[in-house]
Write a protein that holds these residues in place. Structure first.
Motif, mmCIF file in Angstrom:
data_model
loop_
_atom_site.group_PDB
_atom_site.id
_atom_site.type_symbol
_atom_site.label_atom_id
_atom_site.label_comp_id
_atom_site.label_asym_id
_atom_site.label_seq_id
_atom_site.Cartn_x
_atom_site.Cartn_y
_atom_site.Cartn_z
ATOM 1 N N TYR A 192 8.322 4.823 3.740
ATOM 2 C CA TYR A 192 7.773 5.740 2.733
ATOM 3 C C TYR A 192 8.861 6.699 2.245
ATOM 4 C CZ TYR A 192 5.439 10.085 1.291
ATOM 5 O OH TYR A 192 5.076 11.227 0.629
ATOM 6 N N GLU A 193 9.610 7.273 3.183
ATOM 7 C CA GLU A 193 10.617 8.265 2.813
ATOM 8 C C GLU A 193 11.812 7.647 2.098
ATOM 9 O OE1 GLU A 193 11.361 10.051 6.587
ATOM 10 O OE2 GLU A 193 9.675 11.480 6.405
ATOM 11 N N GLU A 194 12.086 6.373 2.363
ATOM 12 C CA GLU A 194 13.209 5.700 1.698
ATOM 13 C C GLU A 194 12.867 5.272 0.275
ATOM 14 O OE1 GLU A 194 13.993 2.518 4.348
ATOM 15 O OE2 GLU A 194 14.995 3.774 5.866
ATOM 16 N N MET A 195 11.590 5.244 -0.041
ATOM 17 C CA MET A 195 11.152 4.791 -1.362
ATOM 18 C C MET A 195 10.951 5.996 -2.284
ATOM 19 S SD MET A 195 7.794 2.535 -2.346
ATOM 20 C CE MET A 195 8.263 1.288 -1.135
ATOM 21 N N SER A 196 11.592 5.963 -3.441
ATOM 22 C CA SER A 196 11.437 7.061 -4.394
ATOM 23 C C SER A 196 10.201 6.843 -5.252
ATOM 24 C CB SER A 196 12.670 7.176 -5.281
ATOM 25 O OG SER A 196 12.768 6.033 -6.117
ATOM 26 N N PHE A 197 9.740 7.909 -5.866
ATOM 27 C CA PHE A 197 8.599 7.830 -6.767
ATOM 28 C C PHE A 197 8.888 6.884 -7.928
ATOM 29 C CE2 PHE A 197 6.793 9.586 -10.748
ATOM 30 C CZ PHE A 197 5.449 9.364 -10.507
ATOM 31 N N SER A 198 10.082 6.996 -8.496
ATOM 32 C CA SER A 198 10.418 6.168 -9.663
ATOM 33 C C SER A 198 10.513 4.689 -9.303
ATOM 34 C CB SER A 198 11.735 6.645 -10.286
ATOM 35 O OG SER A 198 12.790 6.596 -9.331
ATOM 36 N N SER A 199 11.079 4.383 -8.131
ATOM 37 C CA SER A 199 11.184 2.975 -7.742
ATOM 38 C C SER A 199 9.801 2.389 -7.442
ATOM 39 C CB SER A 199 12.103 2.821 -6.533
ATOM 40 O OG SER A 199 11.582 3.498 -5.407
ATOM 41 N N ALA A 200 8.908 3.201 -6.884
ATOM 42 C CA ALA A 200 7.544 2.734 -6.623
ATOM 43 C C ALA A 200 6.817 2.453 -7.937
ATOM 44 C CB ALA A 200 6.784 3.780 -5.807
ATOM 45 N N LYS A 201 7.003 3.311 -8.921
ATOM 46 C CA LYS A 201 6.368 3.088 -10.231
ATOM 47 C C LYS A 201 6.875 1.803 -10.854
ATOM 48 C CE LYS A 201 4.136 5.719 -12.445
ATOM 49 N NZ LYS A 201 2.662 5.849 -12.629
ATOM 50 N N ARG A 202 8.181 1.584 -10.760
ATOM 51 C CA ARG A 202 8.767 0.357 -11.331
ATOM 52 C C ARG A 202 8.210 -0.871 -10.620
ATOM 53 N NH1 ARG A 202 13.550 3.391 -11.373
ATOM 54 N NH2 ARG A 202 14.282 2.376 -9.472
ATOM 55 N N ALA A 203 8.089 -0.782 -9.299
ATOM 56 C CA ALA A 203 7.579 -1.924 -8.543
ATOM 57 C C ALA A 203 6.155 -2.274 -8.979
ATOM 58 C CB ALA A 203 7.615 -1.624 -7.045
ATOM 59 N N LEU A 204 5.322 -1.267 -9.179
ATOM 60 C CA LEU A 204 3.952 -1.532 -9.621
ATOM 61 C C LEU A 204 3.925 -2.173 -11.005
ATOM 62 C CD1 LEU A 204 1.595 1.411 -8.543
ATOM 63 C CD2 LEU A 204 1.833 -0.850 -7.555
ATOM 64 N N LEU A 205 4.811 -1.719 -11.884
ATOM 65 C CA LEU A 205 4.873 -2.305 -13.231
ATOM 66 C C LEU A 205 5.289 -3.777 -13.168
ATOM 67 C CD1 LEU A 205 6.491 0.600 -15.302
ATOM 68 C CD2 LEU A 205 4.149 -0.289 -15.494
ATOM 69 N N ILE A 206 6.255 -4.065 -12.307
ATOM 70 C CA ILE A 206 6.706 -5.453 -12.154
ATOM 71 C C ILE A 206 5.574 -6.314 -11.616
ATOM 72 C CG2 ILE A 206 8.266 -6.958 -10.867
ATOM 73 C CD1 ILE A 206 10.339 -4.669 -11.003
ATOM 74 N N TRP A 207 4.873 -5.823 -10.583
ATOM 75 C CA TRP A 207 3.756 -6.585 -10.023
ATOM 76 C C TRP A 207 2.681 -6.820 -11.074
ATOM 77 C CZ3 TRP A 207 3.072 -3.200 -4.998
ATOM 78 C CH2 TRP A 207 4.174 -3.416 -4.168
ATOM 79 N N ARG A 208 2.463 -5.793 -11.871
ATOM 80 C CA ARG A 208 1.423 -5.918 -12.903
ATOM 81 C C ARG A 208 1.792 -7.004 -13.905
ATOM 82 N NH1 ARG A 208 -1.332 -0.918 -16.214
ATOM 83 N NH2 ARG A 208 -2.621 -2.167 -17.635
ATOM 84 N N LEU A 242 0.828 -1.200 0.000
ATOM 85 C CA LEU A 242 0.000 0.000 0.000
ATOM 86 C C LEU A 242 0.868 1.259 0.000
ATOM 87 C CD1 LEU A 242 -2.978 0.578 -0.070
ATOM 88 C CD2 LEU A 242 -3.019 0.593 2.429
ATOM 89 N N ILE A 243 1.976 1.221 0.735
ATOM 90 C CA ILE A 243 2.908 2.344 0.718
ATOM 91 C C ILE A 243 3.458 2.541 -0.687
ATOM 92 C CG2 ILE A 243 5.182 3.129 1.504
ATOM 93 C CD1 ILE A 243 4.553 1.912 4.218
ATOM 94 N N THR A 244 3.781 1.440 -1.334
ATOM 95 C CA THR A 244 4.311 1.517 -2.701
ATOM 96 C C THR A 244 3.298 2.155 -3.644
ATOM 97 O OG1 THR A 244 5.663 -0.455 -2.329
ATOM 98 C CG2 THR A 244 5.242 0.175 -4.620
ATOM 99 N N ALA A 245 2.041 1.740 -3.552
ATOM 100 C CA ALA A 245 1.004 2.312 -4.411
ATOM 101 C C ALA A 245 0.821 3.807 -4.138
ATOM 102 C CB ALA A 245 -0.303 1.572 -4.208
ATOM 103 N N CYS A 246 0.827 4.186 -2.864
ATOM 104 C CA CYS A 246 0.674 5.601 -2.524
ATOM 105 C C CYS A 246 1.863 6.422 -3.012
ATOM 106 C CB CYS A 246 0.522 5.767 -1.001
ATOM 107 S SG CYS A 246 -1.049 5.150 -0.354
ATOM 108 N N ARG A 247 3.072 5.831 -2.916
ATOM 109 C CA ARG A 247 4.259 6.531 -3.400
ATOM 110 C C ARG A 247 4.202 6.683 -4.916
ATOM 111 N NH1 ARG A 247 7.372 10.372 -1.962
ATOM 112 N NH2 ARG A 247 9.346 9.923 -0.959
#
Length: 361
Positions: free
Chosen positions: A335-351, A298-303
């Motif tokens: 949350y603060e350790e996770m960047s916007f770009s890394s969160a986007k990549r993580a969602l793409l991988i999960w998808r 959920l943190i990843t999605a919010c980021r």
């Protein structure tokens, strides 16, 4: 001696010198405070009329001094007290509105319905308030006024007044806390208040409530916790939420503030649909993140939606009974350790992993 001084002060009423009038006002006030408890009602009326003549043209600063002197005096001249109570300057009116015993309920109601928020705030803090006054205060008062009257242990309320306070407490944690701690709040309204309150309010109420009330609050909080868990785990029909979010997108009204409102109101379907839209992700990817016990996804999605920590925290807590169920500080660090770009990549991988076509066996 008293009559000679009164004659002197009567002569001063017609004097054009402001300085002399103020000196005379102070003299008669001092004389009254010194001997007033021994005066007959008729003699008090003499002072009342004299003081009324003096205060007509006196500046607010000097009237405020007079109000401070007379506010706590049980035998204070009633007409003067009423004149001070309706004065438009808060500094003059507040001392007598807050404590003077010489004001009747009718006097206070007149002030409540004809003056502003400062006067209402003063009345809301009185030692005792009847239901007619509290109904007027709730109806006419702003947030600060409602908070004060809700926290006043000497205030009595009609059921209708308590209903309005509970309704006003939604979105106002401090008011919710003050209303929730009232021993005269009916059980049904207490449950309604807790249903709409944040987990932080739940914690404060449990910690601050007296023993008997604490047990009742804890019982409701536990019931709410179980209901939240059932809600989080049950299958959901997201079609209405998806349609709502589509309309908000079309009107360019799907904002972070709107998502924060959904989270505060625990509108799970709307949260899921909004996060999916903000991250350009399928609903089927976001929905499980709201159900699982871990918060990382959920943190990843919010980021990935580029949300602030405050909104992210609200989303996380929307599916929990209490912030004590999580280490908020640890989640914020993630949350603060996770960047916007890394969160986007993580969602793409999960998808890709979730929706990758299976090979024919």
């Amino acid at each position: 001696m008293h009559y000679s001084l009164i004659q002197e002060l009567q002569d001063a009423i017609s004097n054009e010198s402001t300085g002399r009038r103020i000196v005379a006002l102070r003299k008669i006030t001092d004389l009254f405070l010194e001997h007033g408890n021994r005066l007959t009602p008729e003699q008090v009326n003499i002072f009342d009329n004299l003081l009324l003549g003096f205060i007509r043209d006196v500046e607010a600063e000097d009237l405020a001094e007079l109000a401070q002197q007379l506010a706590t005096v049980p035998f204070a001249p009633s007409a003067v007290i009423r004149r001070l109570a309706i004065h438009c300057d808060r500094a003059v009116a507040t001392p007598v509105l807050t404590v003077s015993e010489r004001l009747s309920n009718e006097d206070l109601l007149e002030v409540a319905t004809t003056r502003g928020q400062g006067h209402l705030l003063a009345i809301a803090g009185r030692f005792a308030l009847d239901t007619v006054l509290t109904d007027a205060i709730i109806e006419l008062g702003d947030r600060e006024v409602r908070r004060r009257v809700a926290g006043n242990p000497g205030a009595s309320f009609t059921r209708g007044g308590l209903v309005r306070l509970v309704a006003a407490s939604k979105g106002d944690p401090l008011l919710a806390e003050k209303v929730g701690l009232r021993g005269d709040l009916p059980n049904k309204l207490l449950r309604e208040l807790l249903d709409n309150a944040t987990s932080a309010v739940h914690i404060r109420l449990v910690n601050k409530a007296p023993t008997q009330l604490r047990a009742e609050i804890q019982k409701h909080v536990d019931d709410i916790s179980r209901q939240i868990k059932r809600d989080a785990e049950r299958p959901r029909d997201l079609r209405s939420a998806v349609d709502l979010v589509k309309r908000l997108v079309e009107r360019r009204e799907l904002t972070e503030n709107r998502l924060a409102d959904f989270a505060t109101d625990r509108q799970y379907e709307a949260i899921i649909a909004t996060l999916a839209a903000m991250t350009s992700s399928p609903i089927a990817l976001i929905e499980p993140l709201m159900r699982v016990h871990r918060h990382d996804g959920l943190i990843t999605a919010c980021r990935a939606a580029d949300l602030s920590w405050e909104t992210t925290q609200a989303v996380i807590l929307s599916r929990l009974m209490s912030s004590s169920d999580v280490d908020v500080g640890q989640l914020r660090r993630k949350y603060e350790e996770m960047s916007f770009s890394s969160a986007k990549r993580a969602l793409l991988i999960w998808r890709e992993q979730v929706f990758r076509p299976r090979k024919a066996g």
